[in-house]
Design a protein around this motif. Structure first.
Motif, PDB file in Angstrom:
ATOM      1  N   MET A 151     -15.440  -4.526 -11.012  1.00  0.00           N
ATOM      2  CA  MET A 151     -14.977  -3.163 -10.755  1.00  0.00           C
ATOM      3  C   MET A 151     -15.287  -2.277 -11.960  1.00  0.00           C
ATOM      4  N   PRO A 152     -16.120  -1.252 -11.818  1.00  0.00           N
ATOM      5  CA  PRO A 152     -16.419  -0.352 -12.948  1.00  0.00           C
ATOM      6  C   PRO A 152     -15.131   0.289 -13.465  1.00  0.00           C
ATOM      7  N   PRO A 153     -14.939   0.350 -14.781  1.00  0.00           N
ATOM      8  CA  PRO A 153     -13.711   0.921 -15.333  1.00  0.00           C
ATOM      9  C   PRO A 153     -13.369   2.308 -14.795  1.00  0.00           C
ATOM     10  N   ALA A 154     -14.376   3.124 -14.541  1.00  0.00           N
ATOM     11  CA  ALA A 154     -14.130   4.495 -14.072  1.00  0.00           C
ATOM     12  C   ALA A 154     -13.551   4.532 -12.664  1.00  0.00           C
ATOM     13  N   ARG A 155     -13.680   3.421 -11.937  1.00  0.00           N
ATOM     14  CA  ARG A 155     -13.209   3.389 -10.544  1.00  0.00           C
ATOM     15  C   ARG A 155     -11.875   2.664 -10.385  1.00  0.00           C
ATOM     16  N   ARG A 156     -11.371   2.066 -11.441  1.00  0.00           N
ATOM     17  CA  ARG A 156     -10.203   1.194 -11.309  1.00  0.00           C
ATOM     18  C   ARG A 156      -8.975   1.924 -10.792  1.00  0.00           C
ATOM     19  N   LEU A 157      -8.669   3.072 -11.376  1.00  0.00           N
ATOM     20  CA  LEU A 157      -7.480   3.808 -10.964  1.00  0.00           C
ATOM     21  C   LEU A 157      -7.618   4.321  -9.538  1.00  0.00           C
ATOM     22  N   GLU A 158      -8.768   4.898  -9.226  1.00  0.00           N
ATOM     23  CA  GLU A 158      -9.005   5.414  -7.877  1.00  0.00           C
ATOM     24  C   GLU A 158      -8.857   4.304  -6.839  1.00  0.00           C
ATOM     25  N   GLU A 159      -9.414   3.143  -7.150  1.00  0.00           N
ATOM     26  CA  GLU A 159      -9.327   2.011  -6.225  1.00  0.00           C
ATOM     27  C   GLU A 159      -7.893   1.531  -6.076  1.00  0.00           C
ATOM     28  N   ALA A 160      -7.159   1.497  -7.188  1.00  0.00           N
ATOM     29  CA  ALA A 160      -5.759   1.069  -7.139  1.00  0.00           C
ATOM     30  C   ALA A 160      -4.930   1.997  -6.251  1.00  0.00           C
ATOM     31  N   ILE A 161      -5.151   3.292  -6.388  1.00  0.00           N
ATOM     32  CA  ILE A 161      -4.395   4.266  -5.588  1.00  0.00           C
ATOM     33  C   ILE A 161      -4.748   4.136  -4.106  1.00  0.00           C
ATOM     34  N   LYS A 162      -6.033   4.002  -3.811  1.00  0.00           N
ATOM     35  CA  LYS A 162      -6.467   3.860  -2.412  1.00  0.00           C
ATOM     36  C   LYS A 162      -5.848   2.625  -1.771  1.00  0.00           C
ATOM     37  N   ARG A 163      -5.875   1.514  -2.504  1.00  0.00           N
ATOM     38  CA  ARG A 163      -5.317   0.278  -1.965  1.00  0.00           C
ATOM     39  C   ARG A 163      -3.791   0.344  -1.888  1.00  0.00           C
ATOM     40  N   ALA A 164      -3.167   0.988  -2.842  1.00  0.00           N
ATOM     41  CA  ALA A 164      -1.714   1.106  -2.820  1.00  0.00           C
ATOM     42  C   ALA A 164      -1.242   1.819  -1.553  1.00  0.00           C
ATOM     43  N   HIS A 165      -1.909   2.905  -1.204  1.00  0.00           N
ATOM     44  CA  HIS A 165      -1.552   3.631   0.020  1.00  0.00           C
ATOM     45  C   HIS A 165      -1.738   2.734   1.250  1.00  0.00           C
ATOM     46  N   ASP A 196       6.529  -3.386   0.041  1.00  0.00           N
ATOM     47  CA  ASP A 196       7.699  -2.717  -0.535  1.00  0.00           C
ATOM     48  C   ASP A 196       7.443  -2.204  -1.943  1.00  0.00           C
ATOM     49  N   CYS A 197       6.497  -2.832  -2.637  1.00  0.00           N
ATOM     50  CA  CYS A 197       6.255  -2.532  -4.049  1.00  0.00           C
ATOM     51  C   CYS A 197       4.781  -2.766  -4.337  1.00  0.00           C
ATOM     52  N   ILE A 198       4.219  -1.995  -5.251  1.00  0.00           N
ATOM     53  CA  ILE A 198       2.817  -2.134  -5.631  1.00  0.00           C
ATOM     54  C   ILE A 198       2.738  -2.658  -7.062  1.00  0.00           C
ATOM     55  N   PHE A 199       1.955  -3.726  -7.239  1.00  0.00           N
ATOM     56  CA  PHE A 199       1.815  -4.382  -8.544  1.00  0.00           C
ATOM     57  C   PHE A 199       0.379  -4.199  -9.024  1.00  0.00           C
ATOM     58  N   VAL A 200       0.218  -3.560 -10.185  1.00  0.00           N
ATOM     59  CA  VAL A 200      -1.117  -3.333 -10.744  1.00  0.00           C
ATOM     60  C   VAL A 200      -1.195  -3.961 -12.135  1.00  0.00           C
ATOM     61  N   PRO A 201      -1.477  -5.271 -12.208  1.00  0.00           N
ATOM     62  CA  PRO A 201      -1.612  -5.895 -13.528  1.00  0.00           C
ATOM     63  C   PRO A 201      -2.855  -5.382 -14.236  1.00  0.00           C
ATOM     64  N   SER A 214       4.593   6.493  -3.746  1.00  0.00           N
ATOM     65  CA  SER A 214       6.010   6.783  -3.512  1.00  0.00           C
ATOM     66  C   SER A 214       6.915   5.562  -3.639  1.00  0.00           C
ATOM     67  N   CYS A 215       6.356   4.355  -3.457  1.00  0.00           N
ATOM     68  CA  CYS A 215       7.194   3.155  -3.505  1.00  0.00           C
ATOM     69  C   CYS A 215       7.336   2.647  -4.949  1.00  0.00           C
ATOM     70  N   PRO A 216       8.218   1.670  -5.192  1.00  0.00           N
ATOM     71  CA  PRO A 216       8.341   1.100  -6.541  1.00  0.00           C
ATOM     72  C   PRO A 216       7.016   0.545  -7.055  1.00  0.00           C
ATOM     73  N   ILE A 217       6.844   0.607  -8.376  1.00  0.00           N
ATOM     74  CA  ILE A 217       5.631   0.111  -9.023  1.00  0.00           C
ATOM     75  C   ILE A 217       6.001  -0.987 -10.016  1.00  0.00           C
ATOM     76  N   ASN A 218       5.208  -2.041  -9.998  1.00  0.00           N
ATOM     77  CA  ASN A 218       5.372  -3.212 -10.862  1.00  0.00           C
ATOM     78  C   ASN A 218       4.163  -3.273 -11.805  1.00  0.00           C
ATOM     79  N   VAL A 219       4.401  -3.452 -13.104  1.00  0.00           N
ATOM     80  CA  VAL A 219       3.312  -3.643 -14.058  1.00  0.00           C
ATOM     81  C   VAL A 219       3.539  -4.955 -14.807  1.00  0.00           C
TER      82      VAL A 219
END
Length: 273
Positions: free
Chosen positions: A162-176, A184-189, A205-210
């Motif tokens: 995963m290219p670093p520039a796409r990581r956040l965008e991909e995380a948000i898309k998958r989280a939705h 119930d909760c999204i975990f982004v290690p 909008s849901c809880p986030i786990n790191v």
């Protein structure tokens, strides 16, 4: 396990996500009990810790042996236990649902399910595939009248493909997508940058786990950013093995026992229930 008591634990576990808490990850009954004695309100399992402690590489642990460890942990502690299910212990959504059913019967209040096979070079699992898994697990919980807490892990920050520039965008898309499927909760290690964490919090909008680890903001900072849950992952297990390694080296190289005798539990403390 008594289902009434299990439902009570599930309610407690869900309520924890209304605020902020730290979830330590245990690998056996002793580590779980130790975390409970420390005062933690819930416990997660670590697939890597359980596997390696049984002589397997992570993700090569037979499901039955993992399940037996979960049972022992649940029977040992009085607080909620959520289980690391890797990518589901099944090739199809129905097989995953059957594995989750067994974990529920073992006493789990929640599960963690991830969207990669931990091959850092391989792509993430397709979103529709992961959505189907989550949806089937949610349907299973409804059928059992047991609203299992589903923590959907997104590995966009971990895999090298995963290219670093796409990581956040991909995380948000998958989280939705995963939240829509019933998570119930999204975990982004692996997410560490405060700006990325702020954006993720704004978008989800849901809880986030790191995941706790080097380079992460402090617990106080993460709480202020609106994060609900911090997991320790395999960190405590790796730290325990590292101490064991240093102890062994000291004994062999110096003939001394400082690591083994300094600030350790007494035999009586060890035997305490």
């Amino acid at each position: 396990m008594d289902m009434t008591k299990q439902l009570e634990k599930l309610a407690v576990f869900k309520k924890l996500h209304s605020n902020f808490f730290i979830l330590p990850n245990a690998w056996d009954a002793a580590s779980a009990k130790t975390f409970e004695k420390c005062g933690f309100k819930a416990i997660g399992t670590t697939s890597a810790g359980i596997a390696v402690s049984h002589g397997y590489a992570d993700r090569n642990m037979p499901f039955d042996r993992m399940l037996d460890t979960v049972r022992r942990i649940v029977q040992t502690v009085d607080i909620p236990v959520t289980v690391d299910m890797e990518d589901g212990y099944g090739q199809t959504p129905d097989e995953v649902a059957e594995s989750v059913k067994q974990v529920i019967k073992a006493g789990a209040t929640g599960i963690n399910i991830e969207d990669s096979r931990m091959d850092r070079q391989a792509p993430l699992l397709d979103i529709p595939v992961q959505q189907k898994k989550i949806a089937v697990i949610r349907e299973l919980g409804n059928a059992m009248a047991y609203p299992l807490f589903i923590n959907a892990r997104i590995d966009s920050y971990w895999i090298k493909s995963m290219p670093p520039a796409r990581r956040l965008e991909e995380a948000i898309k998958r989280a939705h997508a995963y939240q829509e499927a019933g998570a119930d909760c999204i975990f982004v290690p692996g997410i560490q940058d405060i700006s990325d964490i702020q954006t993720l919090r704004h978008e989800i909008s849901c809880p986030i786990n790191v995941l706790a680890g080097p380079g992460m903001p402090s617990a106080n900072e993460l709480e202020a950013l609106g994060i609900q849950r911090i997991s320790t992952g395999s960190g405590p297990f790796r730290a325990a093995l590292s101490l064991l390694h240093r102890m062994g080296q000291e004994i062999l190289e110096k003939g001394t026992f400082e690591h083994m005798t300094s600030r350790v539990l007494s035999y009586d403390d060890l035997s305490e229930k």
